[in-house]
Design a protein around this motif. Structure first.
Motif, short mmCIF file in Angstrom:
data_model
loop_
_atom_site.label_atom_id
_atom_site.label_comp_id
_atom_site.label_asym_id
_atom_site.label_seq_id
_atom_site.Cartn_x
_atom_site.Cartn_y
_atom_site.Cartn_z
N VAL A 56 16.08 41.82 62.07
CA VAL A 56 15.01 41.13 61.35
C VAL A 56 15.46 39.70 61.13
CG1 VAL A 56 13.62 41.07 59.26
CG2 VAL A 56 14.40 43.26 60.17
N LEU A 57 14.57 38.76 61.39
CA LEU A 57 14.89 37.34 61.23
C LEU A 57 14.11 36.79 60.04
CD1 LEU A 57 14.45 36.37 65.00
CD2 LEU A 57 16.52 37.20 63.86
N ALA B 181 14.27 46.44 53.10
CA ALA B 181 12.84 46.72 53.04
C ALA B 181 12.08 46.08 54.19
CB ALA B 181 12.28 46.23 51.70
N SER B 182 12.42 44.85 54.54
CA SER B 182 11.71 44.15 55.62
C SER B 182 11.85 44.91 56.94
CB SER B 182 12.27 42.74 55.79
OG SER B 182 12.07 41.97 54.64
N PRO C 146 3.89 44.92 55.31
CA PRO C 146 3.70 44.38 56.65
C PRO C 146 2.54 43.38 56.74
CG PRO C 146 2.75 46.56 56.51
CD PRO C 146 3.42 46.32 55.19
N VAL C 147 2.72 42.40 57.61
CA VAL C 147 1.66 41.46 57.98
C VAL C 147 1.24 41.82 59.39
CG1 VAL C 147 1.05 39.05 58.36
CG2 VAL C 147 2.66 39.66 56.53
N PHE C 148 -0.06 42.08 59.58
CA PHE C 148 -0.53 42.64 60.84
C PHE C 148 -1.21 41.62 61.74
CE2 PHE C 148 -0.42 46.40 58.09
CZ PHE C 148 0.22 47.32 58.92
N LEU D 101 6.16 40.29 54.24
CA LEU D 101 6.39 39.56 52.99
C LEU D 101 7.28 40.45 52.14
CD1 LEU D 101 2.90 38.06 52.01
CD2 LEU D 101 4.93 36.82 52.79
N THR D 102 8.37 39.90 51.64
CA THR D 102 9.34 40.70 50.91
C THR D 102 9.77 40.01 49.64
OG1 THR D 102 10.19 41.55 53.02
CG2 THR D 102 11.56 41.91 51.08
N VAL D 103 9.73 40.73 48.53
CA VAL D 103 10.24 40.24 47.26
C VAL D 103 11.63 40.83 47.05
CG1 VAL D 103 9.94 40.25 44.75
CG2 VAL D 103 7.95 39.98 46.24
N VAL D 104 12.60 39.96 46.80
CA VAL D 104 14.01 40.37 46.67
C VAL D 104 14.53 39.95 45.30
CG1 VAL D 104 16.30 40.19 47.70
CG2 VAL D 104 14.27 39.94 49.14
#
Length: 255
Positions: free
Chosen positions: A115-116, A144-145, A209-211, A220-223
């Motif tokens: 994942v980048l 999660a991503s 996920p963004v489709f 989109l990930t909240v960390v």
């Protein structure tokens, strides 16, 4: 003379270039010849020859006897239309999520093997910037991503990851392909993925996920610190933002 284990045939220049590029990561942004040879499993003479050519064309920079990724790679990355467009559209969603959740928000893309993380927005807490140890690229199976991209993304990537060795990053990392496959099924049912210290001890995340055309092309990930990642509160916010971003991106693709 027989090639070293893992070394391509003499005419496989592009594969050697790929091995050298893959050797760099955020934990090792500058590498010497010996370390490049060890990480690529190529002969030192081969690494030196190919790396010298890569320096000449801008793929690598040389610092004394060590190498780092060159500026041409960044320039080429900016030319990828879908990635460029999505990064531009996602900017306001990243900022809004960072303000709403008061945590760090990242935009992730599926690479070939990892994942980048292309964009990262930091939250403000107590007047300072919240630091996250999320790296520029991480394995698909921990975080999660990555799990969101495996669950909703290109099936060939999912098959490849499930058929590979899942290396452990923390004691909570999923290393059993059957367990990971079962969690991916759960992620598809609920619409989002959760990381509970699987990537970095002390940190958690929620990703949606963004489709594009029913395939996840980003997340989109909240960390944040694990005690500041209430899944029940964050999941609806992150999934709503990802759905809206998907709609906006689809509109750009049609125009």
């Amino acid at each position: 003379m027989m090639a070293r284990r893992g070394e391509p045939d003499g005419d496989s220049l592009l594969r050697k270039v790929r091995l050298i590029l893959d050797a760099f990561d955020t934990g090792a942004p500058v590498l010497g010849l010996s370390e490049l040879a060890r990480r690529t499993d190529l002969a030192k003479t081969s690494v030196h020859r190919v790396a010298s050519e890569m320096v000449e064309v801008g793929l690598l920079n040389r610092q004394g006897r060590r190498y780092e990724l060159g500026p041409l790679l960044f320039e080429l990355g900016q030319r990828v239309p879908r990635t460029r467009d999505l990064r531009l559209i996602a900017a306001r969603y990243l900022e809004d999520l960072a303000v709403t959740t008061r945590e760090t928000v990242v935009l992730g893309f599926p690479g070939d093997r990892n994942v980048l993380f292309a964009e990262k927005y930091f939250s403000q807490r107590g007047g300072g910037v919240t630091f996250t140890q999320v790296e520029g690229r991480v394995p698909f199976h921990c975080g999660a991503s990555g799990k969101a991209l495996l669950a909703f993304g290109d099936p060939s990537i999912r098959d490849r990851v499930l058929g590979s060795t899942l290396r452990q990053r923390t004691r909570w990392t999923i290393t059993d392909p059957a367990v990971l496959d079962a969690e991916l099924a759960q992620i598809r049912r609920q619409g989002y993925a959760v990381d509970r210290q699987e990537l970095v001890v002390g940190y958690g995340a929620v990703a949606a996920p963004v489709f594009s055309a029913d395939i996840a092309v980003a997340t989109l990930t909240v960390v944040g610190p694990i005690d500041r990642v209430p899944v029940a509160r964050l999941a609806p916010v992150v999934t709503a933002a990802a759905r809206a971003l998907s709609r906006d991106f689809a509109g750009v693709n049609k125009s």
